[in-house]
Structure formats: C-alpha cells, structure tokens
Design a protein around this motif. Sequence first.
Motif, PDB file in Angstrom:
ATOM      1  N   LEU B  28     -29.898 -49.075 -68.244  1.00  0.00           N
ATOM      2  CA  LEU B  28     -29.676 -47.635 -68.224  1.00  0.00           C
ATOM      3  C   LEU B  28     -28.474 -47.346 -67.327  1.00  0.00           C
ATOM      4  N   ALA B  29     -27.458 -46.666 -67.896  1.00  0.00           N
ATOM      5  CA  ALA B  29     -26.224 -46.429 -67.142  1.00  0.00           C
ATOM      6  C   ALA B  29     -26.233 -45.055 -66.474  1.00  0.00           C
ATOM      7  N   ARG B  30     -25.237 -44.830 -65.618  1.00  0.00           N
ATOM      8  CA  ARG B  30     -25.074 -43.519 -64.993  1.00  0.00           C
ATOM      9  C   ARG B  30     -24.854 -42.480 -66.074  1.00  0.00           C
ATOM     10  N   GLY B  31     -25.413 -41.279 -65.876  1.00  0.00           N
ATOM     11  CA  GLY B  31     -25.170 -40.195 -66.814  1.00  0.00           C
ATOM     12  C   GLY B  31     -25.794 -40.361 -68.178  1.00  0.00           C
ATOM     13  N   GLU B  32     -26.679 -41.350 -68.313  1.00  0.00           N
ATOM     14  CA  GLU B  32     -27.283 -41.595 -69.618  1.00  0.00           C
ATOM     15  C   GLU B  32     -28.715 -41.048 -69.682  1.00  0.00           C
ATOM     16  N   LEU B  33     -29.047 -40.450 -70.846  1.00  0.00           N
ATOM     17  CA  LEU B  33     -30.417 -39.966 -71.069  1.00  0.00           C
ATOM     18  C   LEU B  33     -31.053 -40.853 -72.144  1.00  0.00           C
ATOM     19  N   LEU B  34     -32.002 -41.664 -71.716  1.00  0.00           N
ATOM     20  CA  LEU B  34     -32.680 -42.580 -72.640  1.00  0.00           C
ATOM     21  C   LEU B  34     -34.106 -42.099 -72.869  1.00  0.00           C
ATOM     22  N   ARG B 175     -41.029 -23.410 -75.739  1.00  0.00           N
ATOM     23  CA  ARG B 175     -39.994 -22.752 -74.938  1.00  0.00           C
ATOM     24  C   ARG B 175     -39.872 -23.383 -73.549  1.00  0.00           C
ATOM     25  N   SER B 176     -41.009 -23.533 -72.866  1.00  0.00           N
ATOM     26  CA  SER B 176     -40.969 -24.179 -71.542  1.00  0.00           C
ATOM     27  C   SER B 176     -40.505 -25.619 -71.675  1.00  0.00           C
ATOM     28  N   GLY B 177     -40.910 -26.263 -72.771  1.00  0.00           N
ATOM     29  CA  GLY B 177     -40.500 -27.647 -73.006  1.00  0.00           C
ATOM     30  C   GLY B 177     -38.985 -27.746 -73.145  1.00  0.00           C
ATOM     31  N   GLU B 178     -38.404 -26.785 -73.839  1.00  0.00           N
ATOM     32  CA  GLU B 178     -36.939 -26.764 -73.992  1.00  0.00           C
ATOM     33  C   GLU B 178     -36.255 -26.593 -72.647  1.00  0.00           C
ATOM     34  N   GLN B 179     -36.791 -25.715 -71.812  1.00  0.00           N
ATOM     35  CA  GLN B 179     -36.201 -25.500 -70.484  1.00  0.00           C
ATOM     36  C   GLN B 179     -36.196 -26.789 -69.676  1.00  0.00           C
ATOM     37  N   VAL B 180     -37.317 -27.491 -69.738  1.00  0.00           N
ATOM     38  CA  VAL B 180     -37.421 -28.762 -69.014  1.00  0.00           C
ATOM     39  C   VAL B 180     -36.392 -29.753 -69.531  1.00  0.00           C
ATOM     40  N   LEU B 181     -36.291 -29.832 -70.849  1.00  0.00           N
ATOM     41  CA  LEU B 181     -35.352 -30.773 -71.445  1.00  0.00           C
ATOM     42  C   LEU B 181     -33.902 -30.419 -71.096  1.00  0.00           C
ATOM     43  N   GLU B 185     -31.344 -32.837 -69.221  1.00  0.00           N
ATOM     44  CA  GLU B 185     -30.051 -33.133 -69.838  1.00  0.00           C
ATOM     45  C   GLU B 185     -28.900 -32.847 -68.885  1.00  0.00           C
ATOM     46  N   ARG B 186     -28.987 -31.707 -68.227  1.00  0.00           N
ATOM     47  CA  ARG B 186     -27.936 -31.327 -67.278  1.00  0.00           C
ATOM     48  C   ARG B 186     -27.849 -32.348 -66.152  1.00  0.00           C
ATOM     49  N   MET B 187     -28.989 -32.853 -65.722  1.00  0.00           N
ATOM     50  CA  MET B 187     -29.031 -33.873 -64.668  1.00  0.00           C
ATOM     51  C   MET B 187     -28.202 -35.080 -65.086  1.00  0.00           C
ATOM     52  N   ALA B 188     -28.333 -35.449 -66.381  1.00  0.00           N
ATOM     53  CA  ALA B 188     -27.597 -36.610 -66.863  1.00  0.00           C
ATOM     54  C   ALA B 188     -26.128 -36.254 -67.093  1.00  0.00           C
ATOM     55  N   ILE B 204     -37.809 -34.060 -78.236  1.00  0.00           N
ATOM     56  CA  ILE B 204     -37.021 -34.592 -77.128  1.00  0.00           C
ATOM     57  C   ILE B 204     -36.061 -35.657 -77.636  1.00  0.00           C
ATOM     58  N   ALA B 205     -36.539 -36.449 -78.599  1.00  0.00           N
ATOM     59  CA  ALA B 205     -35.722 -37.560 -79.105  1.00  0.00           C
ATOM     60  C   ALA B 205     -34.378 -37.048 -79.624  1.00  0.00           C
ATOM     61  N   GLY B 206     -34.405 -35.855 -80.197  1.00  0.00           N
ATOM     62  CA  GLY B 206     -33.188 -35.296 -80.763  1.00  0.00           C
ATOM     63  C   GLY B 206     -32.072 -35.098 -79.753  1.00  0.00           C
ATOM     64  N   GLN B 207     -32.437 -34.953 -78.472  1.00  0.00           N
ATOM     65  CA  GLN B 207     -31.425 -34.647 -77.458  1.00  0.00           C
ATOM     66  C   GLN B 207     -30.947 -35.865 -76.694  1.00  0.00           C
TER      67      GLN B 207
END
Lengths: 228, 228
Positions: B28-34, B175-181, B185-188, B204-207
Amino acid sequence: VLELEGVSKVYGHGEAAVAALDGIDLELARGELLVIMGPSGSGKTTLLQVAGALSSPTSGTVRVDGDRIDRMSRREVARLRAERIGFVFQAFNLLSNLSAESNVRLPTMLLPRRRRPDDRRPRELLEELGVGNRARHRPGQLSGGQQQRVALARALVNDPALILADEPTGNLDSRSGEQVLELLERMARARGKSVLIVTHDERIAGQADRVLWLQDGRLGRPGGPGGA
Amino acid sequence: VLELEGVSKVYGHGEAAVAALDGIDLELARGELLVIMGPSGSGKTTLLQVAGALSSPTSGTVRVDGDRIDRMSRREVARLRAERIGFVFQAFNLLSNLSAESNVRLPTMLLPRRRRPDDRRPRELLEELGVGNRARHRPGQLSGGQQQRVALARALVNDPALILADEPTGNLDSRSGEQVLELLERMARARGKSVLIVTHDERIAGQADRVLWLQDGRLGRPGGPGGA
Ligand SMILES: Nc1ncnc2c1ncn2[C@@H]1O[C@H](COP(=O)(O)OP(=O)(O)OP(=O)(O)O)[C@@H](O)[C@H]1O
Ligand SMILES: Nc1ncnc2c1ncn2[C@@H]1O[C@H](COP(=O)(O)OP(=O)(O)OP(=O)(O)O)[C@@H](O)[C@H]1O
Ligand SMILES: [Mg+2]
Ligand SMILES: [Mg+2]
C-alpha cells in the motif's frame, strides 16, 4: 400482534432533551414482514427497544397480542420477552464466556421444561445460518458477521411469534445477507411470524410486505428525507 | 507505507485449526485508497489486525514505512500504533464511561506534548462526521451509526499516515456512508495518507484506487467466489 399508539420517547431533559421517537403509530399483523428504514440516529433502535418491551415509552401505548405492556407485572414482561419476542441486537450482545451454541441455547432455559425446543435446535439454527462449524467457538473467536448470525439464531430458538431485528445484515456480505433475509421471510410467510426489521440495507426493502421511513423519530412513507 | 509478505495466520491447532490468512502479499503506497472485500469469515478483520500490529502473523513479515514490526520492541510498536496508525474497529471499541469527545481525545494523550493536535481537533472531527451535537454523550447514549463515526474520528485524531478501517460504513445509511467515504478519500488524495478499508459495501469499491477480493484467507482480484 404488535401495536404502537402515539408512542414517544424522549431522552434527557431541558436543553439536552432528545426526542428519539415522536408520536409513532404502528401495527404489525401475523405473517407480515415490515421493514423500517431511516438515517443513522433517526430512532430505529429506540423504536425496536420500545416495541420489544426493553424500554418504556415516555408517552403512548404498546400492545403485544392485544395486551398493554405498561399494565403488565415485571414477571409478565419477562415471560413475554422470553416466550413471545425474539430480539436481534445491533451490537449482538452475546456472552463472551459461552460458546456460540450455548449462547443460542440460553433463552431455552427460560421456558418451562415441557415447552423447551428439541435439544438439537440451537445447532440446527446455526447450521441453517452457515455457522454450524463455529458452534463451539466463543464470540471473541468469531468474525463480526458470524457473531451477527449467532445473535439471530439465539433470537429464533424459542420460536417466538414476534421477531424484532436491528440491522440483521449490517456485517454480512450479499450472499450471507440473502440467506438471513430468506430465513426471516420464511418465518413470516411459512410460519406466520410477525417480523419487524430496521435497516439501512435497501436490498432488504425489496422483499418486504411493507416499507416505512423513519426520520427524526417520525414515521412516514419512503421517499427519502422530507419525503413521501 | 504498508507491506505484507507471505503473511499467514492460523488460530487453534490440530483439528480445530482455522487458517484465517493464507500467504498474503500486499503493498500500500502513500496517497492510495485500497479496498478489500470478501465474504463474512474470509479474514478481513484478521488481515487488518495483523497490518495494524495488533496481532502477530503465524508466518510472514509486516513492514510499516520499511520497518519490520516483528523486530520492534514493545515500546516501538506502541509508538507506531499511537503515532502512525489509525484503526477503526468493526465493533467500535469505545470506552463507555467517557463522552464521545473524550473518547476521540484519548489517543492524543499518547503523543509527546509538542506533537499533540490542537485542543479543538476532536470537536472538529466529530462535526465533520455529523456527530458534533453528540460530543458530550457517552457511547451508550448514541445510535450504532453515531458510535461508528465517533470511532472513525478517534482513529483520525492523531493525523496518522496509515488508516485501517474495518467496515467503517456498516451501520450507516447511504448519506452518512457517503460522508465517511468522502472524508477517507480526502485523507488519501489531499493529505497523502494510505487508507485500507475492508468492507462488504459495494458502493465503497467504486471510489477506490484498487479493489482486491479476500476469500478463505487468500487475496485475489474481484470476480466473486472462485473468481478472477
Ligand atoms: N481467536 C480466534 N480463534 C479461532 N478462530 C478465529 C479467531 N478469530 C477469528 N477466527 C476465525 O477466522 C476467520 C476469519 O475471521 P475474520 O474476523 O478475520 O473474518 P471477517 O472477514 O472479518 O468476517 P466478517 O465480514 O464477518 O467480519 C473466521 O472464520 C473466524 O471464525
Ligand atoms: N440514552 C440516550 N440518551 C440520550 N440520547 C440517546 C440515548 N439513546 C439514544 N439517543 C439518541 O436518540 C437518537 C436515536 O437513536 P437510535 O439508536 O434509535 O438511532 P438509530 O436509528 O438506531 O441509528 P443507527 O442507524 O445509527 O443505529 C439518536 O440521536 C441518539 O443519539
Ligand atoms: Mg440503531
Ligand atoms: Mg470482520
């Protein structure tokens, strides 16, 4: 089988008061599968706790098979919960020092001996839910989804007339989730149970006889926020 | 940032042995969302526990930022978990006698004073996740989805380089799930964190940058059971 009339539930007082339920009217018949959906914090768990006699409403009445819960003695409420209601908790609430099978068997000890289910019933239920091979494991040795299924088996073991399930598929993949839903459907259609499921899982909604939307403690038709 | 090589994890011995992980290779690399998906019981939680130095593999090696975890002293592992890893548990693991805000603030006490985040950081994170108005409630006074978001806030408060999230949206509506995602994502993307999410939630897989499938403790490409 289940009837809520004007049910409200307020936590806290004054400025900190939270109206978790606000004037709920609800009826659930024999053989009916009702699904209630709603956002996180909308009152789904609270609704189930009040319906299952785990929590008293601040106002309004709850009836199970026509009997008002608030007029029952402590002992009658305990019997009601042991014999007529099966409850699946959002956080499972399994006993960590007992095996999966013992956890499922525990509620049978609350029934009079002559009315206890067959001794193999706990094992059968676990197998039906795909966790038969984990019967001797303790909850800490089970995955989240395995614990969830053990909690469902426990809710069903006394063959209750009313099944209340809080997010029963929240920790399950599609396939295991389908198995759980099929089992709950069979309970309603084939066995005449009344089944009330609260969930975020839209796939479940597709199988229900009726779907209602809970928002800010109030019940309405689906249509999303502000919707019907 | 995170590297697993030949990682296996076996519970129990002899006939009762369960191979929860079987020869896992992962980078898992920096900035990566797996995102890693898989059926209930496939080993997702176990994988995260080994990656997060909460559990030792039976064989194979785990490296964080190039350092082998098995060669670290207890003290170095504790520092690694406090400073570089943020972990969201499937069952939240909040302390029931502390408020939501205190729960989130707790990990900051493990950092040297000069490296602690601003005193307002716990509150900000809770607000970003839509539970700012529950900051003073204790976990027992929160809904399942509210607790889940508090657990996420706690995992993020020390600004860790590696975020490991076990079913972070399991108790949340869309909706709350999207906010979390979005937040993860922003973290990555924006903050360069490495984010590893295990989940059943296909949305989630889609993102994700990359999606892998875990089945019976083995990692592969998605394609369903027996797949790819
Ligand atoms: N302490 C333990 N002893 C024995 N078996 C265990 C232990 N912990 C986990 N297991 C088993 O290891 C397997 C993997 O468990 P894990 O919790 O990693 O699955 P998971 O993919 O997270 O499942 P879920 O999606 O249901 O949360 C399961 O079959 C589980 O029963
Ligand atoms: N003991 C309590 N004291 C104060 N507020 C509470 C208490 N229990 C629940 N609440 C609040 O009541 C509201 C409804 O909670 P409930 O658990 O019923 O929601 P929910 O719909 O089940 O949510 P989720 O989908 O996240 O599980 C929430 O805003 C919660 O913070
Ligand atoms: Mg709930
Ligand atoms: Mg898990």
